[in-house]
Design an enzyme around this catalytic site. Structure first.
Site, PDB file in Angstrom:
ATOM      1  N   GLY A 117      12.708   1.110 -16.475  1.00 35.37           N
ATOM      2  CA  GLY A 117      13.228   0.639 -15.186  1.00 35.37           C
ATOM      3  C   GLY A 117      12.157  -0.181 -14.494  1.00 35.37           C
ATOM      4  O   GLY A 117      11.237  -0.697 -15.137  1.00 35.37           O
ATOM      5  N   GLY A 118      12.244  -0.274 -13.175  1.00 32.26           N
ATOM      6  CA  GLY A 118      11.305  -1.115 -12.426  1.00 32.26           C
ATOM      7  C   GLY A 118       9.857  -0.747 -12.699  1.00 32.26           C
ATOM      8  O   GLY A 118       9.031  -1.607 -13.026  1.00 32.26           O
ATOM      9  N   THR A 163      10.613   7.785 -16.729  1.00 36.57           N
ATOM     10  CA  THR A 163      12.024   7.997 -16.398  1.00 36.57           C
ATOM     11  C   THR A 163      12.120   8.792 -15.087  1.00 36.57           C
ATOM     12  O   THR A 163      11.122   9.286 -14.578  1.00 36.57           O
ATOM     13  CB  THR A 163      12.736   8.832 -17.480  1.00 36.57           C
ATOM     14  OG1 THR A 163      12.264  10.189 -17.400  1.00 36.57           O
ATOM     15  CG2 THR A 163      12.463   8.302 -18.886  1.00 36.57           C
ATOM     16  N   ALA A 199       2.061   6.350  -4.729  1.00 38.13           N
ATOM     17  CA  ALA A 199       2.057   5.264  -5.742  1.00 38.13           C
ATOM     18  C   ALA A 199       0.633   4.969  -6.200  1.00 38.13           C
ATOM     19  O   ALA A 199      -0.022   5.840  -6.758  1.00 38.13           O
ATOM     20  CB  ALA A 199       2.764   4.022  -5.195  1.00 38.13           C
ATOM     21  N   LEU A 257      -2.057   4.480  -4.406  1.00 35.98           N
ATOM     22  CA  LEU A 257      -3.124   4.975  -3.519  1.00 35.98           C
ATOM     23  C   LEU A 257      -3.812   6.189  -4.146  1.00 35.98           C
ATOM     24  O   LEU A 257      -3.157   7.030  -4.763  1.00 35.98           O
ATOM     25  CB  LEU A 257      -2.545   5.369  -2.152  1.00 35.98           C
ATOM     26  CG  LEU A 257      -1.799   4.282  -1.379  1.00 35.98           C
ATOM     27  CD1 LEU A 257      -1.196   4.877  -0.099  1.00 35.98           C
ATOM     28  CD2 LEU A 257      -2.725   3.134  -1.025  1.00 35.98           C
ATOM     29  N   GLY A 279      17.055  -3.356   1.267  1.00 36.28           N
ATOM     30  CA  GLY A 279      16.718  -2.663   0.027  1.00 36.28           C
ATOM     31  C   GLY A 279      15.560  -1.674   0.163  1.00 36.28           C
ATOM     32  O   GLY A 279      14.965  -1.272  -0.835  1.00 36.28           O
ATOM     33  N   GLU A 335      17.136   4.173  -0.608  1.00 35.66           N
ATOM     34  CA  GLU A 335      17.947   4.451  -1.788  1.00 35.66           C
ATOM     35  C   GLU A 335      19.363   3.939  -1.517  1.00 35.66           C
ATOM     36  O   GLU A 335      19.739   3.754  -0.363  1.00 35.66           O
ATOM     37  CB  GLU A 335      17.986   5.969  -2.042  1.00 35.66           C
ATOM     38  CG  GLU A 335      16.630   6.589  -2.348  1.00 35.66           C
ATOM     39  CD  GLU A 335      16.052   6.142  -3.679  1.00 35.66           C
ATOM     40  OE1 GLU A 335      16.830   5.961  -4.633  1.00 35.66           O
ATOM     41  OE2 GLU A 335      14.829   5.942  -3.753  1.00 35.66           O
ATOM     42  N   ASP A 393      12.403  13.776  -0.790  1.00 34.59           N
ATOM     43  CA  ASP A 393      11.336  13.056  -1.486  1.00 34.59           C
ATOM     44  C   ASP A 393       9.967  13.447  -0.910  1.00 34.59           C
ATOM     45  O   ASP A 393       8.994  13.633  -1.652  1.00 34.59           O
ATOM     46  CB  ASP A 393      11.591  11.549  -1.312  1.00 34.59           C
ATOM     47  CG  ASP A 393      10.489  10.699  -1.918  1.00 34.59           C
ATOM     48  OD1 ASP A 393      10.358  10.721  -3.155  1.00 34.59           O
ATOM     49  OD2 ASP A 393       9.751  10.046  -1.151  1.00 34.59           O
ATOM     50  N   LYS A 452       6.683  15.502  -2.744  1.00 38.84           N
ATOM     51  CA  LYS A 452       5.283  15.057  -2.720  1.00 38.84           C
ATOM     52  C   LYS A 452       4.377  16.140  -2.143  1.00 38.84           C
ATOM     53  O   LYS A 452       3.274  16.385  -2.651  1.00 38.84           O
ATOM     54  CB  LYS A 452       5.167  13.752  -1.933  1.00 38.84           C
ATOM     55  CG  LYS A 452       5.812  12.575  -2.675  1.00 38.84           C
ATOM     56  CD  LYS A 452       5.935  11.330  -1.812  1.00 38.84           C
ATOM     57  CE  LYS A 452       6.562  10.189  -2.607  1.00 38.84           C
ATOM     58  NZ  LYS A 452       7.007   9.087  -1.738  1.00 38.84           N
TER      59      LYS A 452
END
Lengths: 375, 375
Positions: free
Chosen positions: A17-18, A98, A155, A157, A212, A215, A226, A230
């Site tokens: 994916g991305g 994934t 991400a 960081l 965008g 979600e 989410d 974390k």
């Protein structure tokens, strides 16, 4: 001294994916292409062994048609034995890019084979304590197998690595507090500013969705899940932190889906009726502004009070979470015995394919360094 | 799988000032005492081999009288051969916690023996390019020997490791900009605030000196040299950055010792006459405030314009360097191809024995991990 060249380490990348595509792009470019030997890529259906029989180089632009044309049905067991065969002892790396829940459930088995794992997938370490303990027992320093998941929080960081450094050098964590969701950062940075703002909560959410930043169903962001995942990942690295038996589901999490909308059955109905919650958020904002504060959706691990929670918090306008936090940035502050007068703070983009892939590839580099230091 | 315990790695610690003592304290405490085997400590005169012949444990409180009573005159050559003898191949670590210029000049020789180095001493990597190139040629990935100096910039903050991650994962650095001096951070955070301030520059410097925030001679901070050294260290990690042939001396550095005071012959005369510079700094501050800005002493590496420099800069009051920067904190921002809309920012205490020692011990841990990953 004899000449020294660190050997390339075999890598299999599952998930295109991305983030997976950005990882692939980084792995195929110098200087990383000299450090890793990409032996397989796969999406959710097909896998492709490398090098290609034709000898043609794989590129970020040709991989998809080649995978579609020459790929075989994905079979994780074969991927693992290919990786094991290509590696010296402890030498291969499995990248799970994934969003699957299934693959993380077999991490203990993969690690047990001596295969190292790097993953941006939050599911493994934010689900049940049982799975987490099983993973921990299979990795360094309990074995010589390595597991890295830097990109699961913030991400690219350096959040997990900094927490690890603090703890392993003997500091005591007192509090970790942060804006962990890029989406919720954007929404509240727009909605609640130091100078005051009149924009409606529902309008900000709609703009975020149209651009965008959310979600597909904004409730997935606004539920706080989410952020709870974390926090779970961070909390489990702190030996004195509460045991979260059910992972993220054990974290008290304030939902921003207002009670009056909890019965909306579709995201369309939810978005249509979102304005019904505006009065509620307006009042929160104006109450905060009276105290010269702004509101932010934060995750907090408070070791002094033995609490892990996700909630709306109020912060003074000269606080790092207020004026200096912009756009959809994450910001995470560590208050410790050593950083007690003022916290250690890390801020920057916490979402997006390129920076998430950077978290993955910096983990790959750390494993590469650990496997190749000795001549 | 066989049970696995990472072996302890031999370490020699030279330099027992504030930072060295804090490193010693961290090394003697769990969990670090299990990962390292401290075989020697030394100050500038005496060295002491360990374990003690009496079998008594060394502690952070007893080491000084024992060193004075049982120490031998320090001889670096003996330290190195002791370290070499105690180590498996590539196994020992030399910690240079001195402020010496002499010891860094023999780093290439030490590294050439296969002994790894960890140091908070800025001199080695901020002096001549010749010494830097000599060091680089002796370390990973050119050899399997390791060199870490995280604490030379930002003390315990993850500055060098973040820069390394950005570069090695293929990001392009566009600009690094930061407040790198705790002393100058404090002085300007007090002197120039978003709301405006009437305090005199000379008074702020005196308060900083009286509170021990400056070097004994404040001109050592106000000259900007310390910032120029840190910029040199960062700049040399960036392949596209200008070559600084003479190290920090090649960095254009704005001095805050006003011209009219450059003829002050003693620090006493300088401090007495400091108020002569107040008009100059007052005007800078009021000019900035008219534009809604504050002034900060910053180091800048600007790759687009091929410039490395230390100077007074002006920043809008909603900039991260303005309102959210407090006390004597460092703040460093990385603008890159990936972090282009908004920079990656790291902020926190950048001076002090405990956090500097943390930078040293986190480097030791990284080496320990790299040497012990394979069973």
């Amino acid at each position: 001294m004899a000449s020294f060249t660190p050997r390339p380490v075999p890598v299999a990348l599952i998930g295109l994916g991305g983030v997976g595509k950005a990882v692939l792009t980084q792995l195929l470019s110098p200087p990383l292409n000299a450090r890793f030997n990409l032996i397989l890529i796969a999406n959710s259906r097909l896998s492709l062994s490398l090098p290609l029989p034709t000898g043609a180089p794989l590129t970020p632009t040709n991989y998809l048609p080649i995978l579609e044309q020459h790929g075989n049905p994905l079979d994780i067991a074969s991927v693992l034995s290919l990786l094991k065969d290509s590696s010296e002892a402890n030498g291969g790396i499995f990248i799970d890019s994934t969003g699957s829940e299934l693959i993380p459930s077999i991490y203990p088995q993969i690690l047990g084979m001596g295969i190292n794992i790097v993953t941006p997938n939050k599911k493994a370490t934010s689900s049940s304590n049982e799975l987490w303990q099983d993973i921990k027992s299979k990795i360094y320093p309990n074995t010589s197998t390595l597991y890295y998941g830097e990109s699961t929080v913030g991400a690219g960081l350096p959040i997990l690595s900094t927490l690890k450094d603090l703890i392993e050098t003997g500091d005591e964590i007192e509090k970790i507090e942060g804006v962990f969701s890029g989406t919720l950062s954007y929404i509240f940075n727009e909605f609640s500013t130091s100078q005051g703002s009149n924009v409606k909560f529902s309008d900000v959410v709609k703009v975020a969705k149209d651009n965008g930043y959310t979600e597909p169903d904004p409730r997935d962001d606004l539920s706080g899940t989410d952020v709870a995942r974390k926090l779970t990942i961070l909390s489990r690295l702190i030996p004195t932190s509460p045991i979260l038996e059910e992972g993220y589901a054990s974290v008290p999490t304030e939902s921003l889906v207002p009670d009056i909308l909890s019965n909306a059955s579709t995201k369309e109905e939810y978005l249509e009726r979102l304005a019904e919650g505006d009065d509620y958020f307006n009042k929160l904002r104006s109450d905060a502004l009276k105290e010269n504060k702004v509101i932010r959706y934060v995750g907090v691990i408070d070791l002094k009070n033995n609490k892990v929670e996700c909630k709306l918090g109020k912060y003074p306008t000269d606080h790092a979470f207020a004026t200096a936090l912009k756009g959809s940035d994450n910001i995470i502050s560590f208050t410790t015995k050593r950083y007690s007068a003022r916290p250690l703070i890390i801020q920057g983009s916490g979402a997006g394919a390129d920076v998430t892939a950077m978290g993955v590839t910096s983990d790959l580099i750390k494993i590469h360094e650990r496997l190749t230091t000795r001549a």
